[in-house]
Design an enzyme around this catalytic site. Structure first.
Site, short mmCIF file in Angstrom:
data_model
loop_
_atom_site.label_atom_id
_atom_site.label_comp_id
_atom_site.label_asym_id
_atom_site.label_seq_id
_atom_site.Cartn_x
_atom_site.Cartn_y
_atom_site.Cartn_z
N ASN A 134 7.87 -64.90 61.46
CA ASN A 134 8.04 -64.57 62.87
C ASN A 134 7.00 -65.30 63.71
OD1 ASN A 134 10.25 -62.81 62.95
ND2 ASN A 134 9.00 -61.04 62.40
N LYS A 216 13.14 -67.89 69.91
CA LYS A 216 13.03 -66.59 69.25
C LYS A 216 11.70 -65.92 69.61
CE LYS A 216 13.33 -64.16 64.86
NZ LYS A 216 13.42 -64.26 63.39
N ASN A 220 11.04 -62.04 70.78
CA ASN A 220 10.13 -61.15 70.06
C ASN A 220 9.00 -60.66 70.96
OD1 ASN A 220 11.53 -61.26 67.65
ND2 ASN A 220 10.29 -62.89 66.78
N ASN A 224 9.23 -56.72 70.84
CA ASN A 224 8.46 -56.10 69.76
C ASN A 224 7.24 -55.30 70.19
OD1 ASN A 224 10.39 -57.48 68.35
ND2 ASN A 224 9.00 -58.36 66.86
N ASN A 234 14.76 -50.63 69.84
CA ASN A 234 14.77 -51.71 70.82
C ASN A 234 15.33 -51.32 72.19
OD1 ASN A 234 13.83 -53.16 68.66
ND2 ASN A 234 15.57 -54.55 68.51
N SER A 288 10.39 -55.25 63.62
CA SER A 288 9.46 -55.37 62.50
C SER A 288 8.07 -54.93 62.90
CB SER A 288 9.43 -56.82 62.00
OG SER A 288 9.04 -57.70 63.05
N GLU A 300 2.22 -58.62 63.25
CA GLU A 300 2.20 -60.06 63.50
C GLU A 300 1.95 -60.38 64.97
OE1 GLU A 300 5.05 -62.02 60.19
OE2 GLU A 300 6.10 -60.64 61.54
#
Length: 332
Positions: A134, A216, A220, A224, A234, A288, A300
């Site tokens: 990611n 992407k 994210n 996220n 979400n 995630s 992340e």
């Protein structure tokens, strides 16, 4: 042999759908016993299962043939009306002396360099390595560390999660794009795409993979951290005050960084529309990052909003919203 380094949700999805006779997991290596000829294998296996295999159940909610195409379009998600197929999966842990013809790396972004540093000395220098991490930052670090190896990156919208250690749910069908990061990887790109397409998933060759990764990253970064901070799926972020108060500033920062880093001009209003389209189409999904926070794992965030902060520092572009989100997620 296709080896998969990283037995999380994404790694298990590819392992389950690749031909079983040509696919195996690689354990994480720990080279802390220099007196021995072979490094110590250090990785966790589920209690009660044979030590030579990784076993779990794949629950498929969406057949790959139903996947839509294109960035920002709705991704199909699981619903009660869909028939769920339960498939038992058993994949072995690869013997280190076997030949690896393709390596898929599905570790967390922060673990990638160390994991590859342990394994690549045992793998042929012409073996293609595909990175599925990611965010951004880890991919460039790997390509810079091993510029002579065929290093590729992948961007995927496949949705997979593990509600329990022995179950993998393929909850959303999507697309996967693969492209070269190093010069030697260009000769392997078509072959890699062909091998991955054997899963039945939609796999595409991408000439400009970094631009695809940036696309992407924007999604994210816009979804996220909010799901992690609000502890919600979400779709629920869209009506929250935290999201509403910060999304325009966040998209403004991302629009400036996109133009500086990729020469792609996308208005902040368009970026917000893309974020909200994906958040709406994956409304019931858990990101995630939220899953990592709930499980007590390191997120992340440094490779998503934190990466945007670092880009801003390089180009003297202020990123206060990305900075705030990064700091708040780290404080969880």
């Amino acid at each position: 042999m296709i080896a998969i380094l990283g037995a999380g949700s994404l790694g298990r999805l590819w392992a389950a759908l690749l031909p079983s006779e040509h696919c195996a997991f690689l354990p994480r290596l720990s080279c802390n016993q220099p007196e021995r000829n072979q490094p110590r294998w250090s990785f966790s296996r589920q209690a009660g299962l044979p030590e030579t295999r990784c076993e779990y159940v794949l629950v498929r909610s969406v057949p790959p043939s139903m996947a839509p195409q294109g960035f920002g379009e709705a991704r199909l998600t699981a619903s009660p009306s869909l028939v769920r197929t339960r498939i038992p999966v058993s994949r072995r842990w690869l013997d280190p002396i076997e030949h690896v013809g393709l390596l898929l790396v599905t570790t967390k972004a922060g673990d990638t360099l160390a994991a590859l540093n342990d394994w690549l000395p045992h793998i042929s220098e012409d073996t293609p390595v595909v990175l599925f991490q990611n965010g951004l930052g880890s991919q460039q670090a790997v390509a810079e560390r091993w510029p002579g190896r065929p290093i590729l990156a992948a961007s995927t919208t496949e949705g997979a999660n593990r509600p329990s250690p022995d179950m993998l749910v393929h909850a959303g069908a999507g697309d996967t794009w693969v492209g070269a990061l190093t010069a030697s990887a260009a000769n392997h790109s078509a072959s890699v795409v062909q091998q991955l397409a054997a899963t039945g998933l939609r796999v595409h060759l991408e000439e400009n993979i970094l631009q695809r990764l940036w696309q992407k990253l924007v999604i994210n970064a816009g979804i996220n951290p909010f799901t992690a901070l609000l502890d919600c799926p979400n779709g629920d972020i869209l009506d929250s005050s935290l999201y509403q108060q910060n999304i325009d500033g966040l998209c403004r920062e991302m629009s400036l960084l996109l133009q500086t880093e990729t020469s792609e001009t996308i208005a902040q209003e368009v970026l917000r529309e893309r974020v909200e389209t994906v958040a709406g189409s994956t409304a019931s999904n858990t990101s995630s990052m939220r899953a990592d926070v709930k499980a007590g794992r390191k997120t992340e965030i440094d490779f998503i909003n934190g990466y945007l902060v670092q880009c801003g520092k390089r180009h003297d572009i202020a990123t206060p919203v990305n900075q705030m989100l990064t700091e708040r997620v780290k404080a969880l």
